[in-house]
Design an enzyme around this catalytic site. Sequence first.
Site, PDB file in Angstrom:
ATOM      1  N   ASN A 128       0.799  -1.239   0.000  1.00 48.35           N
ATOM      2  CA  ASN A 128       0.000   0.000   0.000  1.00 48.35           C
ATOM      3  C   ASN A 128       0.825   1.279   0.000  1.00 48.35           C
ATOM      4  O   ASN A 128       0.361   2.322  -0.451  1.00 48.35           O
ATOM      5  CB  ASN A 128      -1.057  -0.010   1.103  1.00 48.35           C
ATOM      6  CG  ASN A 128      -0.483  -0.090   2.484  1.00 48.35           C
ATOM      7  OD1 ASN A 128       0.703  -0.356   2.650  1.00 48.35           O
ATOM      8  ND2 ASN A 128      -1.313   0.141   3.480  1.00 48.35           N
TER       9      ASN A 128
ATOM     10  N   GLU B 253       7.850   3.535  14.269  1.00 42.83           N
ATOM     11  CA  GLU B 253       8.642   4.014  13.131  1.00 42.83           C
ATOM     12  C   GLU B 253       8.494   5.523  13.071  1.00 42.83           C
ATOM     13  O   GLU B 253       7.433   6.054  13.368  1.00 42.83           O
ATOM     14  CB  GLU B 253       8.129   3.379  11.825  1.00 42.83           C
ATOM     15  CG  GLU B 253       8.396   1.882  11.806  1.00 42.83           C
ATOM     16  CD  GLU B 253       7.935   1.165  10.546  1.00 42.83           C
ATOM     17  OE1 GLU B 253       8.578   0.182  10.176  1.00 42.83           O
ATOM     18  OE2 GLU B 253       6.926   1.592   9.959  1.00 42.83           O
TER      19      GLU B 253
ATOM     20  N   CYS C  84      -3.489   1.632   6.442  1.00 35.08           N
ATOM     21  CA  CYS C  84      -3.843   1.144   7.774  1.00 35.08           C
ATOM     22  C   CYS C  84      -4.278   2.284   8.694  1.00 35.08           C
ATOM     23  O   CYS C  84      -4.733   2.030   9.799  1.00 35.08           O
ATOM     24  CB  CYS C  84      -2.690   0.356   8.364  1.00 35.08           C
ATOM     25  SG  CYS C  84      -1.124   1.164   8.113  1.00 35.08           S
TER      26      CYS C  84
ATOM     27  N   GLU D 151       4.255  -3.553  12.315  1.00 37.85           N
ATOM     28  CA  GLU D 151       3.165  -2.588  12.131  1.00 37.85           C
ATOM     29  C   GLU D 151       2.054  -3.326  11.416  1.00 37.85           C
ATOM     30  O   GLU D 151       2.185  -3.699  10.258  1.00 37.85           O
ATOM     31  CB  GLU D 151       3.663  -1.384  11.330  1.00 37.85           C
ATOM     32  CG  GLU D 151       2.877  -0.132  11.640  1.00 37.85           C
ATOM     33  CD  GLU D 151       2.108   0.388  10.460  1.00 37.85           C
ATOM     34  OE1 GLU D 151       1.004  -0.165  10.201  1.00 37.85           O
ATOM     35  OE2 GLU D 151       2.599   1.310   9.804  1.00 37.85           O
TER      36      GLU D 151
END
Length: 483
Positions: free
Chosen positions: A156, A464, A289, A255
């Site tokens: 994505n 991150e 997300c 993640e």
Amino acid sequence: MIKSPLLEKMTGYIGGRWTDNAEGNTFDVYNPATGKVIAQVPLMPEQDILAAVAAGKSALKLTSPYPIETRRKWLEDIRDTLKANREEVGRILCMEHGKPLQEAQGEVDYAAGFFDYCSKHIQALDAHTIPEKPKDCTWTVHYRPVGVAGLITPWNFPIGMIAKKLSAALAAGCPSVIKPASETPLTMIALFSLMDKHTDIPDGMVNLVMGKASVIGKVLCQSPDVPMLSFTGSTEVGRKLIIDTAEQVKKLALELGGNAPFIVFDDADLDAAADNLIANKFRGGGQTCVCANRIFVHEKVADVFGQKLAERVNRMTVGDGINGDVDLGPLINQAGFDKVKRHLEDALEKGAKLVAGKEPGELSGGLFFPPTVVHGVNRDMLCYQEETFGPLVPMALFRTEEEVIEAGNDTEFGLASYVFTADAERAQRVAAGLRFGHCGWNTGTGPTPEAPFGGMKASGIGREGGLEGLFEFVEAQTVPRGF
Ligand code: ADP
């Protein structure tokens, strides 16, 4: 077939060299906007993955580490080459992912931002001596590279996700073995082409492998020479990686999925909330997300807010992103399209009302799904329980602050959340009550290189971006000196 100066080689990259793909097995890469095959890339065998790990191991310098200045230069060079090639990298990204061209090129800027941030803050990884002298010793804290890291990325954000991981890995001095998603390997090849031509990163520090997730995953999980995995993707695969690395107790940065609540109180600026929701929800075709997945609107303003959304959604254009002027591209593949359709059908069958968009029976035209708004959603519906990953906006009603905090948290996920209200104290209470790593107040913005981002609960482990992200790939080692 796609043609690009950044895709002259269409193979893996191990130990500073493009691989020769001796076995000749390949897989197809599609343009989701046209359904056409645009490239064939190697399905690399296990021995190549092992070779990539070995190359990484040979580039790891523990006793004579790469100086901070050297590592900073790698980061600056990647930043600069990404900026200089933003248009072409964005074009490749657009063709394999489908997101609108400008958005794709914006993602390249976003990626460059992570290398920039790490280059500017890398000094934080320097050793320091602590001011106290416990136990009559002088204590120095060193930040050692954890070792060869497996970096596994989703489709994505084909350049954004690797930028988050690779910037921090290189800052730490960690070699990496990188696996892009099979839907979007071309952007990764383009990045390697740029690193190959425009940086002095030593051979073996960055290695590219492509092919079967099961083959690559097995080597990365089982090899004792890979002490860390950084993965972005589904919670299902994340759980598998936890299990498969348990034996060796690997360091994990995960993640995973989200199920973002977007909460609109009755005192909110409804136009701003609607604009932010549109920008948030339709980024990447709704396939991120951090996209709002459950929209909770105070009952007093629900109808007005629904109308504002419908007005905006009805103005949106859908089409092939390469043509410049569209707001929304196609979904990544048929399975992605079918999931959004199933969620829409399920919601309508269980009593939700269509506010904007098409009835499921009217859908046609490849992987293009029109922006859709439904009202009257509840927790029995799939679109409430699962991440839809597509351009469906499901609205639910709420009455009280307590009720909406509980509803927001009514998911195993905890990645992104949003609250719109003019009341600062309420915003603070709601943000503190929501168990999500990110809570936008009067903004639908997602992560940025300067701030830590990551999930609570089943949305992951680690961060991150920001200083927290910079420290993901190091192990703190203490050296107390006695005399
Ligand atoms: P998505 O829904 O975004 O495709 P996945 O979790 O399926 O999410 O995939 C994310 C990334 O993880 C992709 O690069 C995929 O190929 C990879 N992947 C999937 N299964 C495994 C596995 N068992 N081991 C390692 N990587 C995997």
